[in-house]
Design a protein around this motif. Structure first.
Motif, short mmCIF file in Angstrom:
data_model
loop_
_atom_site.label_atom_id
_atom_site.label_comp_id
_atom_site.label_asym_id
_atom_site.label_seq_id
_atom_site.Cartn_x
_atom_site.Cartn_y
_atom_site.Cartn_z
N LYS A 465 0.73 -1.29 -0.11
CA LYS A 465 0.15 -0.15 -0.17
C LYS A 465 0.92 1.33 -0.14
N LYS A 466 0.63 2.28 -0.93
CA LYS A 466 1.21 3.48 -0.82
C LYS A 466 1.34 3.86 0.72
N GLY A 467 2.34 4.60 0.95
CA GLY A 467 2.90 5.37 2.15
C GLY A 467 3.19 4.28 3.30
N LEU A 468 3.82 3.29 2.73
CA LEU A 468 4.32 2.11 3.54
C LEU A 468 5.48 2.79 4.39
N LYS A 469 5.45 2.62 5.78
CA LYS A 469 6.39 2.99 6.61
C LYS A 469 7.53 1.90 6.67
N LEU A 470 8.68 2.31 6.15
CA LEU A 470 10.03 1.25 6.28
C LEU A 470 10.39 1.47 7.68
N ASP A 471 9.84 0.68 8.75
CA ASP A 471 10.12 0.87 10.18
C ASP A 471 10.55 -0.80 10.38
N GLY A 472 10.66 -1.64 9.70
CA GLY A 472 10.92 -3.13 9.93
C GLY A 472 9.86 -3.93 10.50
N ASN A 473 8.61 -3.33 10.61
CA ASN A 473 7.64 -4.02 11.09
C ASN A 473 6.45 -4.38 10.56
N ASN A 474 6.70 -4.44 9.19
CA ASN A 474 5.57 -4.74 8.37
C ASN A 474 5.56 -6.16 7.96
N PRO A 475 4.26 -6.90 8.36
CA PRO A 475 4.02 -8.31 7.97
C PRO A 475 4.43 -8.76 6.29
N THR A 476 5.20 -9.41 6.03
CA THR A 476 5.82 -9.72 4.61
C THR A 476 5.55 -11.05 4.21
N LEU A 477 5.29 -11.59 3.32
CA LEU A 477 5.28 -12.55 2.55
C LEU A 477 6.32 -12.64 1.42
N LEU A 478 7.50 -13.60 1.52
CA LEU A 478 8.37 -13.85 0.37
C LEU A 478 7.98 -15.29 -0.21
N TYR A 479 7.98 -15.12 -1.47
CA TYR A 479 7.60 -16.38 -2.36
C TYR A 479 8.62 -16.40 -3.34
N ALA A 480 8.81 -17.59 -3.61
CA ALA A 480 9.93 -18.09 -4.76
C ALA A 480 9.64 -19.74 -5.36
N TYR A 481 10.28 -19.92 -6.43
CA TYR A 481 10.26 -21.20 -6.87
C TYR A 481 11.72 -21.63 -7.31
N GLY A 482 12.18 -21.07 -8.16
CA GLY A 482 13.77 -21.34 -8.57
C GLY A 482 13.97 -22.54 -9.05
N GLY A 483 13.52 -23.13 -10.24
CA GLY A 483 13.89 -24.25 -10.87
C GLY A 483 12.97 -24.65 -12.04
N PHE A 484 13.64 -25.62 -12.76
CA PHE A 484 12.77 -26.33 -13.83
C PHE A 484 12.56 -25.20 -15.12
N ASN A 485 13.48 -24.21 -15.02
CA ASN A 485 13.11 -23.01 -16.16
C ASN A 485 11.98 -22.41 -16.03
N VAL A 486 11.18 -22.35 -14.98
CA VAL A 486 10.02 -21.80 -14.72
C VAL A 486 10.32 -20.26 -14.25
N SER A 487 9.54 -19.32 -14.98
CA SER A 487 9.64 -17.78 -14.91
C SER A 487 8.48 -17.50 -14.07
N LEU A 488 9.03 -16.86 -13.19
CA LEU A 488 8.03 -16.07 -12.17
C LEU A 488 7.74 -14.67 -12.60
N THR A 489 6.58 -14.28 -13.01
CA THR A 489 6.48 -12.92 -13.62
C THR A 489 4.96 -12.53 -12.81
N PRO A 490 4.96 -11.09 -12.86
CA PRO A 490 3.96 -10.41 -12.28
C PRO A 490 2.51 -11.02 -12.46
N TYR A 491 1.51 -11.26 -11.69
CA TYR A 491 0.06 -11.78 -11.65
C TYR A 491 -0.65 -10.95 -10.72
N PHE A 492 -2.12 -11.59 -11.07
CA PHE A 492 -3.07 -10.68 -10.18
C PHE A 492 -3.67 -12.01 -9.37
N SER A 493 -4.06 -11.75 -8.07
CA SER A 493 -4.83 -12.43 -7.19
C SER A 493 -5.71 -11.57 -6.47
#
Length: 707
Positions: A465-493
């Motif tokens: 969300k715009k205006g995010l405070k960079l205070d180290g306290n934001n719940p964050t989800l980090l997602y990745a795959y890293g294999g099989f020639n699969v490209s991760l690109t922007p998507y909508f959910s």
């Protein structure tokens, strides 16, 4: 392992105020162990939970039931979970369509009205005709677990070959339906996986890839070898289908056939497991006496057919071009010295190419987002397609003489919009646009580049969300795959919106091993280089913390399949870096992945632990199951799998969960969630998907202390 599962994080409410984790004591089962020891090149490796590989044994079923009771007891006091689920249901309730596919004068597409477990397939006479239902998979089974894997329509639009799978299994059966009457023909094809039907031009029959029937009782476990291409003539029993092509010299070959748009040739690709490289064979369908000819017999690169003009065939290839290029081959002079380059390699990865209206439509990935360039059949650049923004465009299907094509565009804040591209004017117009009730202007996305351990720059997309405070306290989800020639690109959910609304950060990391920067990027994360993938992910997490987006206690990570392996490696390599982990359908026992169903195919990416000593030592060093250590304080972990997963055998998760629970020295929970009548993720009904997501979301909220 063909495609990653999109990371979806769902929330009903969230704040950054700290709340204590649940202090309810968890009493894990204490499964018995066996003195199983295997010898790998002189290294003795214990496998105390080998018995869990027998999924149907009373002991395994008892353990599964006990684990599910523990997990249910954890979630029972989380009363906010129901609110999360309701919010997810509200957000998922919007109409969505697939891109239309034209056959003859008819258009075929799928539509979900909002909360249907499976999308329904419709057809119209002409683009604006009245929709008529072709097949509704929701009517087959009460629990919604019958799914359509592929849809192949005859050139004239008369017949549809529909590949169906039940309960998430990769196994599928193909039925044939008369489009006009909606009635099924008696033809039924069993024991196929991954592919669909390739029709003859006259619709009298089709080619398909299949296996011999697996042993009774081992349908979801037995290794599947020796794929073959068969031909089925309509009106005849499957037992009479002749084998058109097979590779008795190598049982670990995937073989798929496709008929050219003009109906003149059957092109047969052969690839060693999941390797992107392949061989290519051809059968002249205009000659009833013709035999299959080996066109390219050295799998030294990718050779993917694009289209043809008679004997002149365009191919996508990575031959001497890590980022891909387009070449032309004349079947009358197929020798390599006669091959010509049509579209040379570019600085960005050439992700896919199609041929429509005698125009080559090239989709490139520039730092993991799409740009589209159009070329004539000789390779002259004719147009750059303007896209709505930074995101992912896909589709562009059709035949060589079609005058239109359709494509979709999406990114983290733009729903999947379908456009019609007039190939004569090269003008795009909106064909379908979903209506999701949220204000996209409140959010922003950006791409950053993280420096990995060896100096490699790794792209990471951030949305918040715009205006995010960079205070180290934001719940964050980090997602990745890293294999099989699969490209991760922007998507909508749509179900990601509440996470963003409540101040959450979503991070998508494009690790080596994927396909974002071509084959060199892929190879930098496979086999002996697999540790690069883990280093890239660790660097991404450290960057988020160093730049005050979040902190370790607020950082959740998630991955499925090969990404589940990634989660297992993060648990064992950096248990201090993350606050919560969701590891789905992961490859956790890296010494035995090749023993079940199609796991042997992954040796192309992972290496062979039982056949190659150097690869064994590299794999053993990071294999999640074998790197758990007693007395370690591991982060809060939710492992999730399914009883019908015949891609990544459920015993991977079973053994990892049992060992991790035994070794856990800290107070954080180690749970396993085992879904019933579900598989690797593909075809899972919406109701089950939302149940899984609600549990994962509730787990993250509780363990990050932000419920």
């Amino acid at each position: 392992m063909y495609r990653h599962l999109a990371a979806i994080l769902l929330a009903a409410s969230m704040s950054t105020a700290q709340t204590p984790r649940s202090t309810t004591a968890l009493h894990y089962p204490t499964p018995h162990t066996v003195p199983q020891v295997d010898d790998y090149f002189g290294t003795k490796v214990s496998d105390p939970y080998r018995w869990m590989e027998d999924l149907d044994s009373p002991e395994t079923k008892t353990w599964v039931d006990a684990e599910n009771e523990v997990t249910a007891a954890y979630f029972k006091p989380l009363t906010f979970r129901d609110g999360i689920h309701k919010r997810m249901m509200d957000l998922a309730n919007y109409e969505r369509f697939s891109m239309p596919q034209k056959r003859g004068s008819r258009y075929f597409y799928s539509r979900n009205s909002g909360l249907q477990n499976q999308a329904v397939v419709y057809w119209t006479e002409g683009l604006t005709g009245e929709p008529r239902e072709l097949i509704d998979p929701n009517t087959y089974l009460a629990d919604g677990t019958m799914a359509i894997n592929s849809l192949s329509i005859t050139h004239d639009g008369r017949f549809a070959a529909i590949a169906l799978s039940e309960a998430g299994s990769d196994w599928q059966k193909i039925i044939v339906r008369d489009v006009t009457t909606g009635k099924d023909l008696p033809d039924v094809i069993q024991w196929t996986k991954f592919g669909g039907a390739a029709w003859l031009l006259d619709g009298s029959g089709f080619y398909y890839s299949g296996y011999d029937a697996p042993p009774d009782g081992d349908v979801l476990k037995a290794a599947n070898f020796s794929m073959k291409v068969f031909f089925h003539k309509l009106g005849t029993p499957q037992k009479n289908d002749p084998v058109i092509f097979e590779r008795p010299d190598n049982k670990e070959i995937y073989i798929f056939g496709g008929v050219t748009d003009d109906g003149k040739y059957l092109l047969i690709t052969q690839q060693q497991g999941t390797s992107p490289n392949n061989e290519l064979a051809v059968l002249d369908l205009t000659d009833p006496h013709a035999k299959v000819q080996r066109l390219i017999s050295n799998a030294d690169a990718t050779y993917s057919p694009i289209g043809n003009d008679g004997s002149h065939i365009w191919l996508y290839t990575t031959l001497n071009a890590s980022n891909g290029k387009v070449i032309a081959i004349d079947l009358k002079q197929p020798e390599r010295e006669h091959w010509t380059t049509v579209i040379p390699e570019a600085k960005s990865k050439l992700d896919s190419v199609s041929l429509v209206h005698r125009t080559l439509i090239a989709e490139y990935l520039q730092d993991a987002h799409t740009q589209v360039e159009l070329f004539d059949e000789k390779g002259k650049h004719v147009h750059t397609l303007a896209l709505p923004g930074v995101g992912t465009a896909a589709g562009f299907g059709g035949e060589r003489d079609d005058e239109e094509t359709f494509y979709s565009f999406a990114n983290f804040t733009t729903p999947n919009v379908i456009f019609r591209l007039d190939m004569k004017t090269l003008q795009s117009s909106v064909y379908r646009e979903p209506k999701v009730a949220f204000d996209r202007t409140q959010y922003e996305s950006k791409e950053v580049f993280v420096t990995s351990k060896d100096g490699t720059k790794v792209p990471v997309f951030l949305t918040y969300k715009k205006g995010l405070k960079l205070d180290g306290n934001n719940p964050t989800l980090l997602y990745a795959y890293g294999g099989f020639n699969v490209s991760l690109t922007p998507y909508f959910s749509a179900t990601l919106i509440p996470w963003l609304e409540r101040g959450g950060v979503y991070a998508l990391a494009c690790l080596r091993g994927g396909g974002e920067y071509g084959e060199a990027w892929h190879q930098a994360g496979m086999k002996l280089n697999k540790q690069n993938v883990f280093d890239d992910f660790i660097a991404s997490g450290e960057w988020l913390i160093a730049n005050k987006y979040t902190s370790s206690k607020k950082l959740a990570i998630r991955g499925e399949s090969n990404g589940g392996l990634l989660m297992g490696a993060m648990i064992t390599q950096r248990p201090d870096l993350f606050g919560a982990v969701a590891a789905g359908v992961g490859v956790m026992d890296m010494l035995r992945f090749d023993k079940f169903t199609v796991g042997w195919g992954w040796k192309a990416d992972y290496g062979s632990p039982s056949e190659n000593e150097a690869e064994f030592h590299a794999i053993y060093k990071y294999s999640p199951l074998h790197n758990l250590k007693s007395g370690t304080k591991y982060p809060s972990t939710l492992i999730f799998t399914a009883d019908h997963d015949d891609r990544v055998f459920p015993a991977h998760s079973f053994k990892f969960a049992a060992q991790m629970q035994k070794d856990q020295a800290g107070p954080a929970p180690v749970l396993i969630r085992i879904e019933t009548r579900a598989g690797h993720g593909g075809g899972m009904p919406l109701s089950k998907r939302l149940d899984v997501e609600a549990d994962i979301q509730a787990f993250f909220l509780r363990e990050l202390g932000v419920e």
